[in-house]
Design an enzyme around this catalytic site. Structure first.
Site, PDB file in Angstrom:
ATOM      1  N   TYR A 118      80.981  75.453   7.430  1.00 22.63           N
ATOM      2  CA  TYR A 118      80.747  74.346   8.359  1.00 22.63           C
ATOM      3  C   TYR A 118      81.161  74.889   9.851  1.00 22.63           C
ATOM      4  CZ  TYR A 118      78.594  71.062   5.526  1.00 22.63           C
ATOM      5  OH  TYR A 118      77.596  70.193   4.580  1.00 22.63           O
ATOM      6  N   HIS A 138      70.631  69.180   8.099  1.00 23.98           N
ATOM      7  CA  HIS A 138      71.086  68.274   8.934  1.00 23.98           C
ATOM      8  C   HIS A 138      70.485  68.075  10.263  1.00 23.98           C
ATOM      9  CE1 HIS A 138      73.645  66.817   5.458  1.00 23.98           C
ATOM     10  NE2 HIS A 138      73.906  67.992   5.351  1.00 23.98           N
ATOM     11  N   ASN A 149      77.369  62.942   1.894  1.00 25.19           N
ATOM     12  CA  ASN A 149      75.871  62.768   1.654  1.00 25.19           C
ATOM     13  C   ASN A 149      75.583  61.224   0.980  1.00 25.19           C
ATOM     14  OD1 ASN A 149      75.150  65.360   2.468  1.00 25.19           O
ATOM     15  ND2 ASN A 149      75.062  65.941   0.413  1.00 25.19           N
TER      16      ASN A 149
END
Length: 427
Positions: free
Chosen positions: A388, A103, A176
């Site tokens: 994350y 990303h 997404n």
């Protein structure tokens, strides 16, 4: 008669002329001070709060010459005591931070989320507590595999993330553009990323490496039917769908838990680019940033993009009644079997002020939830909850949540102290 501008350099020249004119008009409209230099280029005065007679060092000392190094005699050599020079070079050498592992290519806009339907029977979250309630948001749209400078028109899954600054803390929606994923177990995620990236031998993305990995994971066929069809290239960020992919849980005020999947639907429905249109976009946009230009320009024109948020809701007691595993993120929840339920809408009406501070340093993680929203036993989700946050600590530092774009807008308190770049005073 002047000749028309043709080719990329002509486009660049015209773009520069347009930018100068836009800067003049914007400055005049805002009442800013605009001076014309001897070269004819506009110089916008800084805001009154930070206006100085000269440029300064980071510590505020004035610099009388910002163009030339301090030397011994007119020919040199350069002296080490030239503090502004050392600071300027040192700043340049360190102004880049690690790129996102995935990303990396993306854009952010800000706005609000407004509740349009009562969902208090399934969720106790404060920001969903009443119809009409508004919550400030920052949303980031991105491609997944390719690096920060890559074209936004490449065939790829897109990231769709929203940070909601609620009165009970932040909630990060991290999804997404496609409702399913390649794999169902986070142990395989690093291998998936490696196969999608360029070959480390020659730095060329090669299809055989992708297919070699996916051939051992037949569950990936589902997402390939999306990726190789229209959803592989959305027309722009404004026309993109968002899906949670993973299964989450919602808890109401009585403690009852349900499985949910989140869906963001763009106003007017999703739009895509054909292979021919992708080529045209690349030819017309010399910076390969067509989606970013489209989003930023639309907000400047006050054509604010909107998305409707809905949730698919399932009683965990009914999970075994379906022909698919509801906790398997490679499987779709058919809408005819689990119909979406409307929740609210998101409107993006504000562009960011600084790309690095608000798009590069914004950090999302599925672990960032609020009371009323939690995790299921989805295996991939469980690993994302760790990964994350871990990648943001590496990219931005352990205190990345102190950055203004990540900081909650409600009162918060904990006993975390010190660490790199800690600038918060705690009594």
């Amino acid at each position: 008669m002047s000749k028309p501008n043709h080719g990329p350099l002509g486009d660049v020249k015209q773009a520069v002329q347009n930018t100068v004119q836009d800067a003049k008009e914007a400055a005049m409209g805002a009442g800013a001070q605009l001076k014309e230099t001897v070269t004819g280029r506009p110089t916008l005065a800084p805001s009154e709060d930070f206006n100085t007679a000269t440029l300064t060092t980071n510590t505020g000392a004035p610099i009388d010459d910002v163009e030339h190094s301090m030397t011994i005699g007119p020919r040199g050599p350069v002296v080490l005591e030239d503090v502004p020079l050392v600071e300027k070079l040192g700043q340049l050498d360190r102004e880049k931070i690690p790129e996102r592992v995935v990303h990396a290519r993306g854009m952010v806009a800000k706005g609000y989320f407004k509740v349009t339907h009562d969902v208090s029977d399934i969720c106790k979250a404060d920001f969903l507590s009443s119809v009409g309630k508004k919550t400030p948001v920052a949303a980031r749209f991105s491609t997944v595999v390719h690096p920060a400078g890559s074209p936004e028109s490449l065939r790829d899954v897109r990231g769709f993330s929203v940070k909601m600054y609620t009165q009970e803390g932040n909630w990060d929606f991290v999804g997404n553009s496609i409702p399913v994923f390649f794999i169902r177990d986070g142990m395989q995620f690093p291998d998936l990323v490696h196969c999608l990236r360029p070959n480390p031998k020659n730095n060329i993305q090669e299809s055989w490496r992708i297919l070699d990995f996916l051939s051992f994971h037949p569950e990936s066929v589902n997402i390939l039917t999306y990726l190789l069809d229209n959803p592989g290239v959305f027309a722009n960020w404004r026309s993109m769908e968002g899906h949670s992919v993973n299964t989450y849980t919602m808890i109401n005020s009585e403690g009852k838990e349900v499985y949910v999947k989140f869906i963001w639907t763009p106003q007017g429905g999703p739009k895509y680019l054909s292979d021919e249109e992708v080529t045209q976009v690349g030819d017309l946009n010399w910076r390969q940033s067509h989606a970013t230009h489209d989003l930023y320009s639309a907000i400047e024109r006050k054509e604010y993009p909107e998305w409707e948020l809905s949730v698919q809701v399932m009683d965990p007691a009914d999970a075994d009644k379906f022909y698919f595993d509801p906790l398997d993120c490679t499987k779709l929840w058919p809408t005819d079997m689990v119909p979406p339920r409307p929740v609210g809408k998101m409107v993006l009406d504000t562009n960011i002020d600084n790309f690095f501070a608000e798009a590069e340093q914004i950090a999302f993680c599925p672990a960032v939830v609020v009371p009323g929203i939690s995790f299921s036993d989805d295996k991939l989700l469980q690993t994302r909850v760790f990964s994350y946050t871990d990648t943001q600590r590496y990219r931005l530092g352990v205190n990345y949540q102190m950055l203004p774009i990540n900081q909650p807008k409600c009162p918060f308190h904990n006993n975390h102290i010190d660490g790199q770049m800690n600038f918060m005073h705690r009594n």
